[in-house]
Design an enzyme around this catalytic site. Structure first.
Site, PDB file in Angstrom:
ATOM      1  N   GLU A  82      94.498  56.450  59.254  1.00 58.54           N
ATOM      2  CA  GLU A  82      94.930  55.142  58.747  1.00 58.54           C
ATOM      3  C   GLU A  82      94.370  54.940  57.345  1.00 58.54           C
ATOM      4  O   GLU A  82      93.235  55.346  57.057  1.00 58.54           O
ATOM      5  CB  GLU A  82      94.439  54.033  59.682  1.00 58.54           C
ATOM      6  CG  GLU A  82      94.559  52.621  59.158  1.00 58.54           C
ATOM      7  CD  GLU A  82      95.986  52.211  58.829  1.00 58.54           C
ATOM      8  OE1 GLU A  82      96.195  51.641  57.749  1.00 58.54           O
ATOM      9  OE2 GLU A  82      96.883  52.474  59.655  1.00 58.54           O
ATOM     10  N   CYS A 101     108.065  25.316  64.632  1.00 63.68           N
ATOM     11  CA  CYS A 101     108.754  26.588  64.479  1.00 63.68           C
ATOM     12  C   CYS A 101     109.207  27.066  65.844  1.00 63.68           C
ATOM     13  O   CYS A 101     108.406  27.138  66.784  1.00 63.68           O
ATOM     14  CB  CYS A 101     107.827  27.616  63.824  1.00 63.68           C
ATOM     15  SG  CYS A 101     108.537  29.275  63.673  1.00 63.68           S
ATOM     16  N   TYR A 125      99.235  56.538  60.873  1.00 65.95           N
ATOM     17  CA  TYR A 125      99.354  55.114  60.543  1.00 65.95           C
ATOM     18  C   TYR A 125      98.819  54.321  61.738  1.00 65.95           C
ATOM     19  O   TYR A 125      99.486  53.431  62.271  1.00 65.95           O
ATOM     20  CB  TYR A 125     100.804  54.728  60.249  1.00 65.95           C
ATOM     21  CG  TYR A 125     101.512  55.622  59.262  1.00 65.95           C
ATOM     22  CD1 TYR A 125     101.485  55.348  57.886  1.00 65.95           C
ATOM     23  CD2 TYR A 125     102.220  56.745  59.682  1.00 65.95           C
ATOM     24  CE1 TYR A 125     102.145  56.169  56.978  1.00 65.95           C
ATOM     25  CE2 TYR A 125     102.875  57.572  58.782  1.00 65.95           C
ATOM     26  CZ  TYR A 125     102.837  57.278  57.433  1.00 65.95           C
ATOM     27  OH  TYR A 125     103.488  58.102  56.538  1.00 65.95           O
ATOM     28  N   CYS A 146     114.077  32.947  60.171  1.00 60.53           N
ATOM     29  CA  CYS A 146     114.955  33.484  61.230  1.00 60.53           C
ATOM     30  C   CYS A 146     116.383  33.514  60.686  1.00 60.53           C
ATOM     31  O   CYS A 146     117.095  32.514  60.754  1.00 60.53           O
ATOM     32  CB  CYS A 146     114.899  32.616  62.485  1.00 60.53           C
ATOM     33  SG  CYS A 146     113.268  32.464  63.223  1.00 60.53           S
ATOM     34  N   CYS A 152     110.370  50.019  61.846  1.00 55.29           N
ATOM     35  CA  CYS A 152     110.713  48.593  61.832  1.00 55.29           C
ATOM     36  C   CYS A 152     111.724  48.265  60.743  1.00 55.29           C
ATOM     37  O   CYS A 152     111.913  47.103  60.397  1.00 55.29           O
ATOM     38  CB  CYS A 152     109.463  47.726  61.689  1.00 55.29           C
ATOM     39  SG  CYS A 152     108.467  48.066  60.228  1.00 55.29           S
TER      40      CYS A 152
END
Length: 378
Positions: free
Chosen positions: A266, A142, A245, A69, A335
């Site tokens: 895919e 975590c 995808y 993070c 992303c």
């Protein structure tokens, strides 16, 4: 902030420096870690004048060096604001686009969300990578891990494994652990499996194998499905949809449930096998195809394209595949901020108009962000 989550500053001689651990508006003392011809890479040595957005990291492992993070020193509200600014800057600077139609960020809980963790193993224990390094940092918990995975981070469970995949179905309670090498003896509860789990998203149950990709949180997958569904609902025309995808078939399945005829393409054998199980009830309405999207080309037009590529994005070949579909509307799920800027520029140059840009904060406490962009053919 640069597209990789580092702050952009200048040294006293005017040289650009990219700084890990800094925020816009701060004055910091830095340690140069790489001095290049046109710029330098650096890390914060001391914060002299802090930003009002700077906070104390909520997880102790951050100060121990865990790199999972990267933005724990940034307040959650500032994280979302900075990500939106990074997206807009990438679309302008890399994509050469003006008048960015930004929508409000979809906000999600900041803790207890991550359902997939890829960890290294050190002395039998799961460990995470140190910031900007392959070195491992041992953790006994975590902040962002789903509660079903936290017990698997505590204790020497993984013997001589080199690394381990931890995955859970937050809404089914199923847990998967896949060590590498595959035959490694591990010490996990009897209910833990190695092959596949199930998750529930959009009121459907999805099989997800250890080698298949799936979003790292089901509420985030729900948010993406909602945006894709909204874009499809008012898409011009309607009928044939390409799910590029397609992974385990999430978006193709949601579109088929709304009446679309879907081609799901895919490249991953594991994901294709899962998709054929997940979409079997639609029969001939969905055609699952295993193919490399860089080489695939449409043989006849589609009305709608939904594309969810990996972090590398479309690039020229992937974009050419989407453009060959000649769809009236295209929905791109990205992303990576930099690849989004590049891909949006290619699609606009290919005859599309950028209609909307919606950030979805799938990865709180990091600089990563999911972005749903909608394009209409000009």
């Amino acid at each position: 902030m640069a597209t990789d989550g580092r702050a952009v500053g200048r040294l006293s001689d005017g040289k650009v420096v990219f700084v890990d651990g800094a925020l816009p508006g701060e004055t910091v003392s830095v340690a140069i870690v790489a001095d290049r011809a046109r710029f330098a890479d650096a890390e914060v040595d001391e914060v002299i004048t802090p930003s009002a957005d700077r906070v104390g990291p909520p997880c102790p492992h951050f100060t121990e060096g865990c790199g999972g993070c990267q933005w724990q020193y940034v307040s959650p509200a500032a994280q979302r604001r900075l990500k939106a600014e990074m997206i807009a800057e990438s679309l302008r600077r890399i994509g050469h686009l003006d008048d960015i139609p930004m929508e409000a960020t979809v906000e999600l809980p900041e803790e207890n969300w991550r359902t997939t963790i890829r960890a290294g193993v050190r002395q039998g224990r799961a460990a995470l990578r140190r910031m900007s390094s392959h070195e491992l940092v041992g953790v006994d918990g975590c902040l962002v891990a789903h509660p079903l995975l936290r017990p698997l981070l505590d204790g020497r469970r993984y013997g001589r494994a080199d690394r381990v995949l931890l995955r859970c179905g937050a809404r089914t309670g199923e847990v998967l652990v896949r060590p590498t090498p595959a035959g490694t003896v591990i010490d996990v509860p009897d209910h833990v499996v190695r092959d596949f789990i199930h998750e529930v998203v959009a009121d459907r149950r999805w099989r997800i194998s250890a080698s298949s990709f799936f979003q790292s949180r089901p509420d985030g997958a729900d948010a993406l499905v909602a945006l894709v569904t909204a874009a499809a609902r008012d898409a011009p025309g309607g009928g044939r949809a390409l799910d590029a995808y397609s992974g385990v078939g999430l978006f193709g399945g949601v579109l088929a449930a709304s009446g679309w005829s879907v081609a799901a393409v895919e490249g991953s054998a594991s994901s294709v096998a899962d998709a054929r199980v997940n979409l079997a009830d639609f029969g001939d309405q969905v055609n699952v195809v295993r193919a490399d999207m860089n080489q695939w080309r449409a043989t006849r037009p589609f009305d709608l394209v939904v594309a969810d590529p990996s972090r590398a994005g479309l690039a020229k070949l992937g974009a050419a595949a989407l453009l060959s579909a000649e769809a009236r509307r295209m929905v791109l799920i990205s992303c990576d901020v930099a690849s989004l800027g590049r891909d949006a520029g290619i699609l606009v140059a290919g005859g599309y108009r950028l209609r909307s840009v919606t950030p979805v904060d799938l990865f709180p406490h990091s600089w990563h962000v999911e972005v749903v962009t909608v394009f209409d053919r000009a």
